[in-house]
Design an enzyme around this catalytic site. Sequence first.
Site, short mmCIF file in Angstrom:
data_model
loop_
_atom_site.label_atom_id
_atom_site.label_comp_id
_atom_site.label_asym_id
_atom_site.label_seq_id
_atom_site.Cartn_x
_atom_site.Cartn_y
_atom_site.Cartn_z
N SER A 198 49.85 -19.43 16.35
CA SER A 198 49.09 -20.04 17.44
C SER A 198 48.74 -19.02 18.50
O SER A 198 49.39 -17.98 18.63
CB SER A 198 49.90 -21.19 18.08
OG SER A 198 50.89 -20.68 18.92
N HIS A 199 47.69 -19.35 19.24
CA HIS A 199 47.24 -18.53 20.37
C HIS A 199 47.01 -19.49 21.54
O HIS A 199 45.98 -20.17 21.60
CB HIS A 199 45.96 -17.78 20.02
CG HIS A 199 45.52 -16.81 21.07
ND1 HIS A 199 45.16 -17.18 22.35
CD2 HIS A 199 45.37 -15.46 21.03
CE1 HIS A 199 44.80 -16.12 23.04
NE2 HIS A 199 44.91 -15.06 22.26
N ASN A 200 47.98 -19.56 22.46
CA ASN A 200 47.87 -20.51 23.58
C ASN A 200 46.94 -19.99 24.67
O ASN A 200 46.51 -18.83 24.66
CB ASN A 200 49.25 -20.80 24.17
CG ASN A 200 50.06 -21.70 23.26
OD1 ASN A 200 49.89 -21.68 22.04
ND2 ASN A 200 50.94 -22.48 23.84
#
Length: 1021
Positions: free
Chosen positions: A854-856
Amino acid sequence: MAGRQKSLTNPPSKRARRLVINASHVVATHTYLALIAFGAALFLGCVLHYKKIVKNGVAGYPDEWFPSVSATIGDWYPERNVFQILIALTSGPRFILVSLQYFLTQSPNTSWPGFLFVVGIIRTLLCGGWVYITSNDDHDVHDVLMIMYILSNVPWMWGGVLCTPIGHAKARRQRRYVATGFFALTIPMVYFFIQHKVHRVPGAYTRYSFFEWSLILLDVLFDSIAELDFKDSNLQIVLGVSLDTSMGSNDISTTAPFKESYGVTEAKVEGPAKSAYEQTAGQASGDTLVQRMRTILKLSPNARTVVSLISDVYLSYLFWSIFTSLMTTLFYFSVWELAISGSELSLLVLLSPVLLGIGPLRTWALMRSGQITLRAVAILVGLGSYALNSPLHRLFAVNFANAVILLAQTAVWSAGKDGYQGLLLGLGLVLLSLVKHANHSTNPVWPMLNEKSGGYNKTGIFLAVCALYELATRPSVIPEAAKKGEKYASSLTDAGASLASSFRWLATSIALGSMIFTLHCFFIDSSTIIAWSWTGYKEGQPKGPLPHLYGSLTLIAQAVGLSIPTLLPARWLSSPLWFSYGCAGAFVMYRFRDWTGFVGGLNLAVFVMSVLPSIIQQSTQQKMAGRTYFMAYFVTILFYLANVWTVAYAFVPGGAYLRERSDLVLIAQMVAISFAFNWSSKKGTAPSSIFYIPNSTGIFARHLLALFSLSAVLVTIYRWPPIGPRPYKSGTRIFNAGIWTVHFGIDNVGYDSQRLIRDLIRDMQLDVVGLLETDLHRTVFGNRDLTRVALEDLGYYVDLGPGPNMHTWGAALLSKFPIVHSHHHLLPSPHGELAPAIEAVLDVYGTEVTVVISHNGQEQDPLDRELQSKELARIMAKSYPRPVLFLGYVVTKPHASRPAPYEILVHDGILYDIDPEDWDRWCEYILYRGLYRTSYARISRGIVTDTELQIGQFVIPRHGFQLVNQTLEDRMLRIWKEDLPEDHWFPMEYYGNENDGGVNKHYYHVFNTPLYYKLPEGAQV
């Protein structure tokens, strides 16, 4: 003795000691021997070793029930030996066949028959290579020779069609049909080979084998068509010396007797088909080969025309290369600033065609000296800018090159009298896409590449110099077809003037600007429309086309589209019905996913390429060239900005209005293109209805597009990994995992970083790696696939995160383990940038492990980060008690309490931190559950990006055993690496610091060493 002596000294006047063989018998002998050779091997193999020859590395009988050619002819005695004996007997007739075809078509005025003769000899030798070096002897050599043999069929079959004598219509027609069938069948053959080799589908190899045998049959049948030529020409082989001086008119030596002991001659043929001897003897009634080719191709009478066309296509490719390099060069500064940096003003150089409004400049730009000067300056500066070390200096050079090349290109467009320039532009685009497909989705002459990053800049410059030299020395000869079209072309100019007076130029400019952007946005790379449709895996199989395997279909669709205007009347392509077809393709591509969405993209490719020559032709307005192309590129700039705004809305003024609205941009593109269509009820009122392409240009373009399409398929086969991905430490139950934010594949000095990424992944032996900021299928990133180099060089299963139509910065998963199924998530983002996530289940040594990449969102949006973290925690908690590995960018301090992401992820997601005592983290985190962690390291970024690589080593518990002693104290028992087997060690070469040690400026930092952990007492691994 006396009688014999008398016979020798006084030979009868009407006897001749000679043997006359019809040349057609040689062809028949070759055909039957070849068919018997393959047929006998197939019969004997099925009778004697049926189950052995249908078995392969994936399955056996009954899933596989028909053998491949290689298994039939090369694996078992006696079929292999029978085949090799028969195929050896075939070689003699085959060499004679090639020689006779050369004799039939030879002419002192052309080198084409000689070239075809050489190709025929090489093709025969290659056939002997893959026949006698079987897959059992050397699999790689066998495959290489087989591929080279198939490749040699391109000039052999193409040249065979072109060199067929004029009167032999039946032979030419049959050659076209067989050649078309041969190359068409390669597509399903490759598809089923992919199903067998990559997806390991039982039964796929049987289907592949049917197409493989079909190609063998068509190959033999193509050569057998020479029998028709030899019969029509009454070609004969004469062995011996003719002693008859009183032969009648029916003898084969009517024209001129041969006095050699071995000769080839033929009789005069009544009817339309002239003999080869008559044609090459220079008789007034005969046609030379060049004349026959001019009749077939309608080209000028020498190979220089072909060379000139190839040169023009390469120059068109260089135009696209320089033009598309601008966005990647300027956006380097934007991604560092994450805001408007000022480099965006470079887009204004695209407005340089406004200078064509200056009459003397336009006149000079249309002259040969002007064209050569402008193109030489632009190419040498644009391509040579790769050698500049400063990104800013490269930007200045690329800006200048674009301003100059656009001036040269639009000047030529403004003076075009037919569809040649539009066709050239399309051919250059297809060549660009093909070159990127062959070079790991990067253009080897872009300034963002050099020798270390996969560039072939010097080669590109050398070929450019050759093309410019050809242009400078090109004879000023107007092709015959163009002469026929001059009267027609003049009507185009008049029509253009009348349209201009009614402000039609504005509609034309808008359509052209949208077309340029559409081509750049979707079709400079063969895998962009695949990225738009990709959604992951299901039940161990990809749900849609894999970019590196099916990108060739995009190239084929582009080739088909560009061929259409050379075959169909222009009025058909200007109708609203054809525009509706294009809109339907765009809608399906945007609305649907997987194969359905990809098919929609293929249809859009066919549509866009088919109308490209017409739209370029409509811009032919010399008197108003300045404002026409100024407005066109102004529209292109607007589309560039709108396209970026849809995903960069959090960093640009007014971005909220285009946030995630790619649908609006796509609708605007199609509406703008619609201005080029005939919406009037009166026929012939729109520019599209007065569109003309010379026949010679169309034929050449179709052959070249067929070659490009075949090359794309062969590149796919060549890039195919011989075996599937394998973990680095098979059998140990150990795997290494890493997380890395790679900054859009642009290193710290502005070059492509794929090979630097590959090298570090390889050295760290990462079996599972998450890469962030990887959605490069955008104009500003060069429409690249960041995973391609690692995938093809190292062997990985790949899952690309939400595509460019999902408006994230992208995520990617590389895995040495099979991906059982995966799902893409768009995490909640009410205020800031949209965050992507990949949830994938991997088969790790027989145990299913959930991996989340993931890439928040950024620090500026705390609510977004909180909501995104809760969603990630929910995803990972729902898979409990399955083992989980989280590799993500979350923007939080270690142990930060709610609403910060750390506590939400660890507690709500039921996860462990890889090392809770590491207080120096901020963005990247590795969390896990259900695994034993044995090592953890942080590796400096080097020059690749602005973020380090974090890696962890894990061990899968033995089947049937649960994790033991998972308290914090037990998990944090650290030991020296020497107390663990060497399988657990990370590379020693990476010890050091910034000034001393390490590799490519990568080294273990923070702890200055990997941290090693003791397995808990009682752990079963």
